[in-house]
Design a protein around this motif. Structure first.
Motif, PDB file in Angstrom:
ATOM      1  N   ASP A  13      18.965 -56.703 -27.866  1.00 52.28           N
ATOM      2  CA  ASP A  13      19.712 -55.498 -27.494  1.00 52.28           C
ATOM      3  C   ASP A  13      20.866 -55.211 -28.465  1.00 52.28           C
ATOM      4  O   ASP A  13      21.682 -54.325 -28.214  1.00 52.28           O
ATOM      5  CB  ASP A  13      20.190 -55.558 -26.043  1.00 52.28           C
ATOM      6  CG  ASP A  13      21.280 -56.593 -25.795  1.00 52.28           C
ATOM      7  OD1 ASP A  13      21.737 -57.267 -26.741  1.00 52.28           O
ATOM      8  OD2 ASP A  13      21.685 -56.722 -24.621  1.00 52.28           O
ATOM      9  N   LEU A  14      20.914 -55.944 -29.563  1.00 50.59           N
ATOM     10  CA  LEU A  14      21.890 -55.746 -30.650  1.00 50.59           C
ATOM     11  C   LEU A  14      23.338 -55.968 -30.198  1.00 50.59           C
ATOM     12  O   LEU A  14      24.266 -55.508 -30.845  1.00 50.59           O
ATOM     13  CB  LEU A  14      21.725 -54.362 -31.282  1.00 50.59           C
ATOM     14  CG  LEU A  14      20.313 -54.027 -31.758  1.00 50.59           C
ATOM     15  CD1 LEU A  14      20.229 -52.577 -32.218  1.00 50.59           C
ATOM     16  CD2 LEU A  14      19.862 -54.975 -32.842  1.00 50.59           C
ATOM     17  N   SER A  15      23.517 -56.706 -29.121  1.00 53.81           N
ATOM     18  CA  SER A  15      24.861 -56.978 -28.609  1.00 53.81           C
ATOM     19  C   SER A  15      25.465 -58.246 -29.194  1.00 53.81           C
ATOM     20  O   SER A  15      26.660 -58.499 -29.034  1.00 53.81           O
ATOM     21  CB  SER A  15      24.832 -57.092 -27.083  1.00 53.81           C
ATOM     22  OG  SER A  15      24.091 -58.241 -26.686  1.00 53.81           O
ATOM     23  N   ARG A  16      24.646 -59.039 -29.882  1.00 54.21           N
ATOM     24  CA  ARG A  16      25.127 -60.296 -30.471  1.00 54.21           C
ATOM     25  C   ARG A  16      24.548 -60.436 -31.876  1.00 54.21           C
ATOM     26  O   ARG A  16      23.457 -59.964 -32.164  1.00 54.21           O
ATOM     27  CB  ARG A  16      24.739 -61.481 -29.599  1.00 54.21           C
ATOM     28  CG  ARG A  16      25.364 -61.335 -28.195  1.00 54.21           C
ATOM     29  CD  ARG A  16      25.148 -62.485 -27.257  1.00 54.21           C
ATOM     30  NE  ARG A  16      25.602 -63.786 -27.651  1.00 54.21           N
ATOM     31  CZ  ARG A  16      26.877 -64.193 -27.694  1.00 54.21           C
ATOM     32  NH1 ARG A  16      27.830 -63.369 -27.390  1.00 54.21           N
ATOM     33  NH2 ARG A  16      27.176 -65.420 -28.045  1.00 54.21           N
ATOM     34  N   GLN A  84      18.009 -57.989 -39.196  1.00 50.56           N
ATOM     35  CA  GLN A  84      16.766 -58.151 -38.447  1.00 50.56           C
ATOM     36  C   GLN A  84      17.082 -58.434 -36.990  1.00 50.56           C
ATOM     37  O   GLN A  84      18.191 -58.856 -36.651  1.00 50.56           O
ATOM     38  CB  GLN A  84      15.895 -59.258 -39.020  1.00 50.56           C
ATOM     39  CG  GLN A  84      16.359 -60.658 -38.736  1.00 50.56           C
ATOM     40  CD  GLN A  84      15.216 -61.648 -38.886  1.00 50.56           C
ATOM     41  OE1 GLN A  84      14.520 -61.941 -37.913  1.00 50.56           O
ATOM     42  NE2 GLN A  84      15.020 -62.132 -40.082  1.00 50.56           N
ATOM     43  N   VAL A  85      16.095 -58.194 -36.135  1.00 52.82           N
ATOM     44  CA  VAL A  85      16.192 -58.501 -34.715  1.00 52.82           C
ATOM     45  C   VAL A  85      15.411 -59.778 -34.460  1.00 52.82           C
ATOM     46  O   VAL A  85      14.268 -59.919 -34.893  1.00 52.82           O
ATOM     47  CB  VAL A  85      15.620 -57.351 -33.849  1.00 52.82           C
ATOM     48  CG1 VAL A  85      15.574 -57.749 -32.383  1.00 52.82           C
ATOM     49  CG2 VAL A  85      16.442 -56.092 -34.042  1.00 52.82           C
ATOM     50  N   ILE A 101      27.351 -72.240 -37.460  1.00 53.38           N
ATOM     51  CA  ILE A 101      26.584 -71.021 -37.180  1.00 53.38           C
ATOM     52  C   ILE A 101      26.616 -70.791 -35.677  1.00 53.38           C
ATOM     53  O   ILE A 101      26.328 -71.697 -34.899  1.00 53.38           O
ATOM     54  CB  ILE A 101      25.115 -71.165 -37.638  1.00 53.38           C
ATOM     55  CG1 ILE A 101      25.010 -71.486 -39.118  1.00 53.38           C
ATOM     56  CG2 ILE A 101      24.290 -69.958 -37.236  1.00 53.38           C
ATOM     57  CD1 ILE A 101      25.258 -70.342 -40.036  1.00 53.38           C
ATOM     58  N   SER A 102      26.951 -69.571 -35.255  1.00 58.76           N
ATOM     59  CA  SER A 102      26.994 -69.238 -33.827  1.00 58.76           C
ATOM     60  C   SER A 102      26.655 -67.770 -33.618  1.00 58.76           C
ATOM     61  O   SER A 102      26.717 -66.973 -34.545  1.00 58.76           O
ATOM     62  CB  SER A 102      28.391 -69.479 -33.245  1.00 58.76           C
ATOM     63  OG  SER A 102      28.745 -70.827 -33.309  1.00 58.76           O
ATOM     64  N   GLN A 107      30.465 -56.112 -30.110  1.00 56.50           N
ATOM     65  CA  GLN A 107      31.403 -55.113 -29.581  1.00 56.50           C
ATOM     66  C   GLN A 107      32.365 -55.777 -28.624  1.00 56.50           C
ATOM     67  O   GLN A 107      31.964 -56.048 -27.494  1.00 56.50           O
ATOM     68  CB  GLN A 107      30.641 -54.013 -28.864  1.00 56.50           C
ATOM     69  CG  GLN A 107      29.722 -53.267 -29.756  1.00 56.50           C
ATOM     70  CD  GLN A 107      30.176 -51.844 -29.981  1.00 56.50           C
ATOM     71  OE1 GLN A 107      30.951 -51.295 -29.216  1.00 56.50           O
ATOM     72  NE2 GLN A 107      29.698 -51.239 -31.032  1.00 56.50           N
ATOM     73  N   PRO A 108      33.545 -56.116 -28.986  1.00 57.61           N
ATOM     74  CA  PRO A 108      34.068 -55.969 -30.340  1.00 57.61           C
ATOM     75  C   PRO A 108      33.677 -57.180 -31.190  1.00 57.61           C
ATOM     76  O   PRO A 108      33.372 -58.240 -30.657  1.00 57.61           O
ATOM     77  CB  PRO A 108      35.580 -55.927 -30.122  1.00 57.61           C
ATOM     78  CG  PRO A 108      35.791 -56.825 -28.934  1.00 57.61           C
ATOM     79  CD  PRO A 108      34.564 -56.601 -28.049  1.00 57.61           C
ATOM     80  N   LEU A 109      33.754 -56.995 -32.489  1.00 56.33           N
ATOM     81  CA  LEU A 109      33.555 -58.120 -33.401  1.00 56.33           C
ATOM     82  C   LEU A 109      34.779 -59.030 -33.324  1.00 56.33           C
ATOM     83  O   LEU A 109      35.883 -58.566 -33.042  1.00 56.33           O
ATOM     84  CB  LEU A 109      33.382 -57.615 -34.837  1.00 56.33           C
ATOM     85  CG  LEU A 109      32.048 -56.971 -35.154  1.00 56.33           C
ATOM     86  CD1 LEU A 109      32.106 -56.276 -36.507  1.00 56.33           C
ATOM     87  CD2 LEU A 109      30.932 -57.999 -35.123  1.00 56.33           C
TER      88      LEU A 109
END
Length: 141
Positions: A13-16, A84-85, A101-102, A107-109
């Motif tokens: 969902d492009l949230s992370r 990429q997704v 790496i995490s 939103q927000p960054l």
């Protein structure tokens, strides 16, 4: 000429987004950036992206998984940016180097991202959602 890649892996969902807490170079130390690295001799930009992600996260990608969306360049360097997704198990992506790496919210960054990620990450999201623009090039003087 020094040449590099940076990749942004997003959840469905492009949230992370997957980011690395950088230890080097010095100007990035302690800041968050997308995984990536130096393009090796005889290697294409996207081949570098596939290799660097595997080396840094253990996540196996293919060249056609990546969407090229931007190049930033300076007098003697350039960096290609990809997105990429990822539709699999989030725990499959892990730190394999000394740089943590995490997954982070888009939103927000986080406040400690490299400054240009504040517009590069939304641009990568737009490329994945719409794919209706040609890759852009930004030149630093």
């Amino acid at each position: 000429m020094k040449t590099y890649t940076v990749g942004f892996i997003f959840n469905e969902d492009l949230s992370r987004v997957v980011l690395a807490r950088k230890n080097r170079p010095d100007w990035q130390k302690g800041k968050l950036n997308g995984p990536g690295g130096k393009i090796e001799a005889g290697e294409t930009s996207v081949e570098c992206m596939v290799r660097e992600i595997l080396e840094e996260t253990g996540f196996k990608t293919r060249e056609n998984d990546w969407h090229y969306f931007a190049r930033i360049k300076g007098q003697d360097w350039w960096v290609d940016f990809y997105a990429q997704v990822y539709k699999g198990d989030a725990s499959a992506i892990r730190s394999l180097t000394d740089e943590e790496i995490s997954w982070f919210s888009t939103q927000p960054l986080p406040e400690n991202v490299i400054d240009n990620l504040n517009w590069l990450i939304p641009m990568g999201i737009d490329k994945l959602l719409n794919n209706n623009f040609m890759p852009c090039e930004v030149e630093y003087k």
